[in-house]
Each structure stands twice: as C-alpha cells, then as structure tokens.
Design a protein around this motif. Structure first.
Motif, mmCIF file in Angstrom:
data_model
loop_
_atom_site.group_PDB
_atom_site.id
_atom_site.type_symbol
_atom_site.label_atom_id
_atom_site.label_comp_id
_atom_site.label_asym_id
_atom_site.label_seq_id
_atom_site.Cartn_x
_atom_site.Cartn_y
_atom_site.Cartn_z
ATOM 1 N N ASP A 38 0.849 -1.180 0.000
ATOM 2 C CA ASP A 38 0.000 0.000 0.000
ATOM 3 C C ASP A 38 0.887 1.233 0.000
ATOM 4 O O ASP A 38 2.111 1.140 -0.118
ATOM 5 C CB ASP A 38 -0.992 -0.006 1.167
ATOM 6 C CG ASP A 38 -0.344 0.313 2.511
ATOM 7 O OD1 ASP A 38 0.897 0.298 2.593
ATOM 8 O OD2 ASP A 38 -1.077 0.575 3.468
ATOM 9 N N LEU A 46 -7.204 4.478 0.464
ATOM 10 C CA LEU A 46 -6.542 3.451 -0.323
ATOM 11 C C LEU A 46 -6.581 2.110 0.388
ATOM 12 O O LEU A 46 -6.559 2.036 1.610
ATOM 13 C CB LEU A 46 -5.085 3.848 -0.589
ATOM 14 C CG LEU A 46 -4.868 5.198 -1.278
ATOM 15 C CD1 LEU A 46 -3.384 5.466 -1.459
ATOM 16 C CD2 LEU A 46 -5.585 5.252 -2.618
ATOM 17 N N ASP A 47 -6.609 1.034 -0.401
ATOM 18 C CA ASP A 47 -6.592 -0.327 0.120
ATOM 19 C C ASP A 47 -5.341 -1.041 -0.356
ATOM 20 O O ASP A 47 -4.721 -0.671 -1.362
ATOM 21 C CB ASP A 47 -7.824 -1.098 -0.364
ATOM 22 C CG ASP A 47 -9.116 -0.550 0.213
ATOM 23 O OD1 ASP A 47 -9.077 -0.010 1.343
ATOM 24 O OD2 ASP A 47 -10.155 -0.646 -0.468
ATOM 25 N N LYS A 49 -2.927 -3.826 -2.055
ATOM 26 C CA LYS A 49 -2.956 -4.475 -3.362
ATOM 27 C C LYS A 49 -1.986 -5.646 -3.367
ATOM 28 O O LYS A 49 -0.864 -5.541 -2.859
ATOM 29 C CB LYS A 49 -2.565 -3.484 -4.462
ATOM 30 C CG LYS A 49 -2.469 -4.089 -5.857
ATOM 31 C CD LYS A 49 -2.005 -3.056 -6.864
ATOM 32 C CE LYS A 49 -1.705 -3.690 -8.209
ATOM 33 N NZ LYS A 49 -0.581 -4.666 -8.140
ATOM 34 N N VAL A 79 -1.435 0.134 -5.217
ATOM 35 C CA VAL A 79 -2.509 0.313 -4.257
ATOM 36 C C VAL A 79 -3.848 0.301 -4.990
ATOM 37 O O VAL A 79 -3.901 0.577 -6.199
ATOM 38 C CB VAL A 79 -2.308 1.656 -3.504
ATOM 39 C CG1 VAL A 79 -2.658 2.842 -4.377
ATOM 40 C CG2 VAL A 79 -3.050 1.689 -2.194
ATOM 41 N N GLU A 80 -4.901 -0.034 -4.277
ATOM 42 C CA GLU A 80 -6.252 0.050 -4.820
ATOM 43 C C GLU A 80 -6.987 1.222 -4.169
ATOM 44 O O GLU A 80 -6.785 1.513 -2.993
ATOM 45 C CB GLU A 80 -7.023 -1.252 -4.559
ATOM 46 C CG GLU A 80 -6.420 -2.462 -5.254
ATOM 47 C CD GLU A 80 -7.274 -3.714 -5.101
ATOM 48 O OE1 GLU A 80 -8.400 -3.590 -4.558
ATOM 49 O OE2 GLU A 80 -6.830 -4.789 -5.518
ATOM 50 N N VAL A 81 -7.820 1.885 -4.946
ATOM 51 C CA VAL A 81 -8.595 3.012 -4.431
ATOM 52 C C VAL A 81 -9.887 2.467 -3.820
ATOM 53 O O VAL A 81 -10.650 1.757 -4.471
ATOM 54 C CB VAL A 81 -8.917 4.017 -5.552
ATOM 55 C CG1 VAL A 81 -9.670 5.221 -4.976
ATOM 56 C CG2 VAL A 81 -7.638 4.469 -6.240
ATOM 57 N N SER A 82 -10.129 2.800 -2.563
ATOM 58 C CA SER A 82 -11.284 2.269 -1.834
ATOM 59 C C SER A 82 -12.594 2.585 -2.548
ATOM 60 O O SER A 82 -12.788 3.692 -3.072
ATOM 61 C CB SER A 82 -11.334 2.859 -0.421
ATOM 62 O OG SER A 82 -10.157 2.544 0.291
ATOM 63 N N LYS A 87 -6.948 1.148 -9.738
ATOM 64 C CA LYS A 87 -5.728 0.676 -9.093
ATOM 65 C C LYS A 87 -4.531 1.475 -9.602
ATOM 66 O O LYS A 87 -4.486 1.858 -10.776
ATOM 67 C CB LYS A 87 -5.491 -0.809 -9.397
ATOM 68 C CG LYS A 87 -6.561 -1.743 -8.885
ATOM 69 C CD LYS A 87 -6.251 -3.180 -9.263
ATOM 70 C CE LYS A 87 -7.353 -4.131 -8.792
ATOM 71 N NZ LYS A 87 -7.061 -5.541 -9.151
ATOM 72 N N TRP A 185 -4.503 11.970 -0.787
ATOM 73 C CA TRP A 185 -3.260 11.335 -0.388
ATOM 74 C C TRP A 185 -2.042 12.030 -0.976
ATOM 75 O O TRP A 185 -0.923 11.874 -0.478
ATOM 76 C CB TRP A 185 -3.263 9.850 -0.737
ATOM 77 C CG TRP A 185 -3.222 9.519 -2.195
ATOM 78 C CD1 TRP A 185 -4.242 9.627 -3.078
ATOM 79 C CD2 TRP A 185 -2.118 8.998 -2.923
ATOM 80 N NE1 TRP A 185 -3.852 9.212 -4.316
ATOM 81 C CE2 TRP A 185 -2.542 8.809 -4.247
ATOM 82 C CE3 TRP A 185 -0.812 8.657 -2.596
ATOM 83 C CZ2 TRP A 185 -1.714 8.299 -5.242
ATOM 84 C CZ3 TRP A 185 0.011 8.144 -3.584
ATOM 85 C CH2 TRP A 185 -0.432 7.976 -4.885
ATOM 86 N N ASN A 190 3.471 10.183 0.731
ATOM 87 C CA ASN A 190 3.006 8.953 0.088
ATOM 88 C C ASN A 190 4.192 8.060 -0.238
ATOM 89 O O ASN A 190 4.930 8.277 -1.180
ATOM 90 C CB ASN A 190 2.187 9.278 -1.165
ATOM 91 C CG ASN A 190 2.899 10.215 -2.108
ATOM 92 O OD1 ASN A 190 3.589 9.783 -3.023
ATOM 93 N ND2 ASN A 190 2.742 11.521 -1.906
#
Length: 209
Positions: A38, A46-47, A49, A79-82, A87, A185, A190
């Motif tokens: 992440d 963010l989630d 990945k 990362v994945e976007v919530s 992604k 973010w 980051n």
C-alpha cells in the motif's frame, strides 16, 4: 528394504551436508513470493494491493552466525482506491542488501537497505487506463526487516516488511488522471509499504576462505 534404507541414509547425509552452510560459504537462492503493498498517508482512501515478486540473492557467510546477502528482484507494488475499481500499479527492480543474523539453527533475522528502480506505472481500471510513469519517481528507497527460516534440505521461507523513505508521486504530477478519484493522499506523504512472503531454495556454490 535394505536398498530403501540405504537410500534414505544417503539422503539424510546429503541433507545434513547441505545444512552446514558454515563460515566462508557462498550461496545462491532463487526465490518467488507474494507482495501485499500500500502507500502511506491516505488513511481509508486506499486499500492494499496484491502483487508478485521473483528473483534471486547471493549470500556470503562471514561467520556461522552472520552473513551478508545482495539480491535482484522484480516486484509488483501499488494500491487500490477504496470503493472503486481503480488501481495504481507499479513495478520495480529491487536490490535488497541485507545483513543476516542467524539466531538459532536455520532461524535468521535480517535488516539492511533496499534501493528500487521503477520500470512501469499505470493507473486505472479495465476500461480506463493511464500510463503515469512520468508522474512517479524513478527511484525508491526502503529500509527492510525480515525473519526467515532455512530448512536442512535448502528450502527457505522469509517474511519481510519494508517502509519506503521516498515519496512515490512527483510534486509536479499530471492532474489529468487524478480527476477520477480523491487527491487527498497527494497532500500527505506517500511512500511505498510492502509485506512480502517468499519461498526460495538455497544452495552452495563454493567455499571462500
């Protein structure tokens, strides 16, 4: 039965010999693994990945309890976007340089430095994809820590975590692709964060003393 017992005894001798990668041993270990990554500083936006990792490392054992390794790894991060199907997919060539402390039999604790070099960066989903390599920093740097266990027959399991110290996105990034999702973010720090589980096979290539 006697032949079977003889074969089993020979195998045990072979495994015992392999286990004794002692002082002065130079070894090579191909390895593959899975990354759970992440980017810090975004809270719930963010989630994590999943990605893959593959490569090899070379280790020299200065003492029975201490060795130094250098590796070359291909790793997928991002990362994945919530609450979306977007992604951020990044790919790096990673060069981990680790000091390894053998604390008990095959159990080892490691730490070191880890430069990384960006090879690919995309943001989007199956319908909408952006090549954003020019917006992502080409160089990454992390401080890894790891715990590993080496079985007598050469199999090695490692759990490694590393925290980046360099921001992922450039300050003057292209805003065209960020209109698809929250930009919060970017206002924070980051940095890449990755938990990696890998499996490898270590074998000796010689003794240097």
């Amino acid at each position: 039965m006697k032949k079977l017992l003889t074969f089993a005894a020979m195998m045990l001798i072979t495994l015992s010999a392999h286990a004794q990668l002692d002082e002065g041993t130079l070894s090579v270990m191909p390895k593959v693994g899975a990354n759970l990554s992440d980017i810090s500083g975004a809270g719930k936006i963010l989630d994590n990945k999943w990605g893959i990792a593959a490569g090899a490392e070379v280790e020299y054992k200065f003492e029975d309890w201490f060795g130094v390794s250098a590796g070359l790894m291909y790793e997928q991060q991002g990362v994945e976007v919530s609450n979306t199907n977007y992604k951020l997919k990044t790919e790096y060539v990673i060069v981990p340089i680790m000091a390894k402390f053998y604390v008990w039999q095959g159990l080892a604790l490691s730490t070191g430095i880890q430069p990384g070099f960006l090879t690919k960066a995309k943001f989007g989903n199956s319908d909408d994809n952006f090549d954003i390599k020019n917006d992502i920093r080409k160089f990454d740097f992390a401080i890894p820590i790891a715990i590993s266990y080496e079985f007598p027959f050469g199999l090695n399991l490692e759990l490694k975590y590393y925290d980046g110290v360099v921001d992922v996105v450039k300050d003057n990034f292209n805003t065209a692709w960020t209109g698809r999702w929250s930009r919060k973010w970017y206002e924070d720090k980051n940095k890449n964060r990755t938990l990696q589980l890998s499996i490898g096979y270590k074998f000796s290539v010689g003794v240097l003393k």
